[in-house]
Every structure is written in structure tokens, then in C-alpha cells.
Design an enzyme around this catalytic site. Sequence first.
Site, PDB file in Angstrom:
ATOM      1  N   CYS A 162      33.035  39.757  40.524  1.00  0.00           N
ATOM      2  CA  CYS A 162      33.563  41.114  40.671  1.00  0.00           C
ATOM      3  C   CYS A 162      32.651  42.024  41.486  1.00  0.00           C
ATOM      4  CB  CYS A 162      33.815  41.735  39.298  1.00  0.00           C
ATOM      5  SG  CYS A 162      35.105  40.896  38.352  1.00  0.00           S
TER       6      CYS A 162
ATOM      7  N   HIS B 292      33.543  49.385  39.585  1.00  0.00           N
ATOM      8  CA  HIS B 292      34.415  48.231  39.398  1.00  0.00           C
ATOM      9  C   HIS B 292      35.315  48.489  38.206  1.00  0.00           C
ATOM     10  CE1 HIS B 292      36.009  44.320  38.783  1.00  0.00           C
ATOM     11  NE2 HIS B 292      35.278  44.078  37.699  1.00  0.00           N
TER      12      HIS B 292
ATOM     13  N   ASN C 247      42.080  44.548  36.354  1.00  0.00           N
ATOM     14  CA  ASN C 247      40.883  44.070  37.046  1.00  0.00           C
ATOM     15  C   ASN C 247      41.306  43.153  38.195  1.00  0.00           C
ATOM     16  OD1 ASN C 247      38.511  42.885  37.901  1.00  0.00           O
ATOM     17  ND2 ASN C 247      37.794  42.318  35.861  1.00  0.00           N
TER      18      ASN C 247
END
Length: 329
Positions: A116, A256, A286
Site C-alpha cells: 500500500c 493511505h 482500500n
Amino acid sequence: MTKIRAVITAVGGFVPDYVLTNEELCKIVDTTDEWIMTRVGIKERRILKGDQKGSSEMGAEAVNQIFEKTGIKPEDIDLLICATTTPDHIFPATGNIICDKLGIKNAHSYDLNAGCSGFLFALDAATQYIEAGNKKKIIVVGADKMSSITDYTDRTTCVLFGDAAGAVLLEPTYENFGIIDSMLFTDGVGRKYLNMKAGGSVMPPSHETIDQKLHYVFQDGKHVFKYAVTSMADVSADIMSRNNLTGDDVAWLVPHQANLRIIDAVAERMGLDKSKVMINIHRYGNTTSATIPTCLWEWEKQLKKGDNIILSAFGAGFTWGAIYLKWGY
């Protein structure tokens, strides 16, 4: 001689049309809207549907937006870096495929996988080419089709992920804008807590690995949450301190989008009001490498030249980091 800086001069993004809501997930696995919202803050996520459509499909759409906005031609691009955890194939690189789809013929391209944190790592790598004077126009893409590695019978992970892509154009400038500082870290201990167990050279695909569902995301949520909160908050505060910034100086935090509680903890540590934090996790979930560039894409019209912006991420590996930039347009 005046320092060359790498500055973002355009952004593009893409999210698929199909919306997977919490209500729909409740029909698939034993979960509730309240459970999902309380723990991660996700209301819905986008899913890429259709045969033979992978991360390059979305990445190409995001990059093409940049061409349409700027009038820059594909042949003007020197380099394309694609941050992805879900490449179209193990090889060739998804970046190569995006270039082929868009007619980018005068560049080299490659993929970068830092979980990520991938977009931050790719942006930092691209910055080095610009600052060295080797490249003039670089595209950095973050694209992930997380639905392709999500087990929709596992309620602990299937509620988390969505599909999307974002991209930025990076160019040189002699003005005091662009990428000012970066702090990036890795710790291989994290490989135990967040991974895809099969499909690589350690555990190649077999009937057994497929039967055991080892080609999906595995996550030990408690350990990942603990590391993520501490690491993202620390590195975000540290990069502010290193550049003599206070919460009042920062216009935007672009975190994030993994968990709303993590985002809130990072903002609190930085001394930022929530109105300064870009949050779209409730709509997209996500999307791994795509979360940060899609935030920039969605908030583009609110950004002002000279805005101090902190990008912050945490991902599998473990990987984590922060980038401080001054918005350039």
C-alpha cells in the site's frame, strides 16, 4: 546552480462503475454495515467487472486523463512507473502494458511493488530521475484490482478492498515547488502478518494451494493495525519536524485509505483538523497503490499553488513512509 525539483503538474484517476455496498456484502458473508463502519469506516467500494480486465485497464484510463487534460502526447513521456500489488501478469510488467495500450513508445517502464506504500515509493523513485536531469516527463501510476485477490468468503478481509487507479505527471522545475522531502522505510518482519501465501517462487500454484485458498490476501488485522498506526503517525510527524512545519503550516494530509481509525490517529499526531485530511475510504475502500493518487485526483480543484501537502502510507512488507511536497499549480 538552482536545484531542479520534481513537481506534479497533472493528475488523473479512474474508478470502475460497479459499486459493491455493505448491504450486498451482508448477503455474501456474516457481517453488518455497523460492524464494517465501526471498524474500518467503509460504506462501499468499486469493483472492476469484465473478462480479461486487470490493473492495466484502470491505469491506462487514469493516464489517458492526463493526456486529455494537458495536451501532452504519449510519445513525450520519458518514463512510466506503475505501483501495483496486483499486476496483470507476473511478467511482463503492467507498466509495459499500460504504455502499449496508450502508444507510449519513447519511454521505458517498470512495476514497483511496495504494498500500500507503493505509490510513495514510485513517486520517490521518479523524483530521483527528475532531480538528476535524466528525465523530463514521468508518469507515476498507482493501480490495483484488489478484487482479484480477495476471498469473498472471508469477512475479515473482503470488506476492506476495492479497485481503482490514479496517476500523476511529474516534470522538472527550478521554482520552490514539488517534492521537497521524503522518508521511506521497510521492515521484513511484516511479511508474516500481511501477504499472499501462494503464487510466487516459494509456493508456486498447485491444486493444493488453490484448494486451500492461498492465492488471496491474508492479514493478521491486530498486528497490522498496531504497526500501521504507530508507523504512519511517527513518520508523518517526523517529516513535519524535519522541515520545521506545524499543523498550521500543512494545508492537506493525504493518507493511505486503509482504516478510518488509523487516518484519525495520524491526523491527531500531526495536530491537523479533520477538515485538512483527504478521506474517501467510505466510498472506495482500500485500493492499495491507488488510494493516494485518487485522493489527489478528487481534491485537485481544491488544491492551491504552494500548498504544503503531506502524503503518508503504510503497507505490506512492512513498508511505510511520508513525502512532503509543495503543490505546483
